[in-house]
Design a protein around this motif. Structure first.
Motif, short mmCIF file in Angstrom:
data_model
loop_
_atom_site.label_atom_id
_atom_site.label_comp_id
_atom_site.label_asym_id
_atom_site.label_seq_id
_atom_site.Cartn_x
_atom_site.Cartn_y
_atom_site.Cartn_z
N ASN A 183 0.80 -1.23 0.00
CA ASN A 183 0.00 0.00 0.00
C ASN A 183 0.83 1.28 0.00
O ASN A 183 0.34 2.32 -0.40
CB ASN A 183 -0.93 0.03 1.22
N THR A 184 2.04 1.21 0.50
CA THR A 184 2.81 2.44 0.69
C THR A 184 4.23 2.29 0.17
O THR A 184 4.74 1.19 0.01
CB THR A 184 2.90 2.83 2.17
N GLU A 185 4.83 3.44 -0.04
CA GLU A 185 6.25 3.49 -0.39
C GLU A 185 6.81 4.74 0.27
O GLU A 185 6.23 5.81 0.17
CB GLU A 185 6.42 3.57 -1.90
N SER A 186 7.92 4.60 0.97
CA SER A 186 8.52 5.75 1.64
C SER A 186 10.03 5.66 1.54
O SER A 186 10.60 4.61 1.27
CB SER A 186 8.09 5.81 3.11
N VAL A 187 10.67 6.80 1.76
CA VAL A 187 12.12 6.88 1.68
C VAL A 187 12.62 7.63 2.90
O VAL A 187 12.08 8.67 3.27
CB VAL A 187 12.58 7.64 0.40
N ARG A 188 13.64 7.06 3.55
CA ARG A 188 14.33 7.74 4.64
C ARG A 188 15.75 8.00 4.15
O ARG A 188 16.39 7.11 3.61
CB ARG A 188 14.39 6.89 5.89
N GLU A 189 16.22 9.20 4.36
CA GLU A 189 17.57 9.55 3.93
C GLU A 189 18.26 10.32 5.03
O GLU A 189 17.64 11.11 5.73
CB GLU A 189 17.53 10.40 2.66
N PHE A 190 19.58 10.08 5.15
CA PHE A 190 20.39 10.91 6.02
C PHE A 190 21.81 10.91 5.50
O PHE A 190 22.24 9.99 4.80
CB PHE A 190 20.31 10.46 7.49
N SER A 191 22.52 11.98 5.79
CA SER A 191 23.86 12.15 5.23
C SER A 191 24.90 11.45 6.09
O SER A 191 24.72 11.27 7.28
CB SER A 191 24.20 13.63 5.10
N ILE A 192 25.97 11.04 5.42
CA ILE A 192 27.10 10.44 6.12
C ILE A 192 28.22 11.46 6.18
O ILE A 192 28.21 12.44 5.45
CB ILE A 192 27.57 9.14 5.41
N GLY A 193 29.16 11.22 7.05
CA GLY A 193 30.24 12.16 7.21
C GLY A 193 31.20 12.17 6.03
O GLY A 193 31.24 11.24 5.23
N PRO A 194 32.00 13.22 5.90
CA PRO A 194 32.98 13.28 4.82
C PRO A 194 34.15 12.34 5.11
O PRO A 194 34.36 11.89 6.23
CB PRO A 194 33.43 14.74 4.85
N GLY A 195 34.91 12.02 4.08
CA GLY A 195 36.08 11.18 4.23
C GLY A 195 35.78 9.69 4.26
O GLY A 195 36.56 8.91 4.80
#
Length: 158
Positions: A123-135
């Motif tokens: 019934n649903t579709e969702s996206v979770r995103e978060f950034s990772i550190g540099p390097g």
């Protein structure tokens, strides 16, 4: 002639003309003012420091949770993400809810400095995103999906 100037018809006509002219003057003045403000890109001045952003975010999260409870869908929570590291790797541990463990298809991608978790059910579709550190070398990220969590192991650049 004196009777004509004191007649109700003449007084009514004068009042009508004066009302018409006043209305026309005010309408023209308002129109010109609106055009001038639109031409100057006039905006109501708002200072971002006037708002308590933490309270606004908390209120938005509470409202989202209430809407999700009303619709019978569990919200993907970004709370509880644990970041740890050693000399060679950085680890991200993302807990899964009971709903995500059972009947949801999860797809995890690491690219462009962002970890993306796409969740799909019938019934649903969702996206979770978060950034990772540099390097970090995201091209060599290792994704481990266990029963209660997703662990992402990303090597550090040398």
């Amino acid at each position: 002639m004196k009777k004509f100037f004191y007649s109700k018809l003449f007084i009514g006509f004068i009042c009508f003309v004066l009302g018409f002219m006043t209305n026309h003057f005010l309408t023209t003045l308002t129109y010109r003012w609106n055009q001038e403000m639109a031409g100057n890109n006039y905006h109501f001045p708002v200072n971002p420091d006037d708002f308590d952003h933490d309270k606004l975010l908390d209120a938005a999260r509470k409202m989202e949770q209430q809407m999700i409870k009303q619709n019978g869908v569990l919200a993907p929570e970004l709370t509880g993400i644990e970041r740890r590291e050693d000399e060679q790797f950085v680890y991200y541990d993302i807990p899964l809810s009971a709903n995500e463990k059972n009947d949801h298809e999860l797809k995890v991608d690491v690219k462009n400095g962002v970890i993306s978790i796409k969740e799909h059910s019938e019934n649903t579709e969702s996206v979770r995103e978060f950034s990772i550190g540099p390097g970090l070398d995201e091209s060599r990220a290792n994704i481990i999906n266990s029963n209660d969590r997703i662990s992402i192991k990303i090597p550090k650049l040398k």
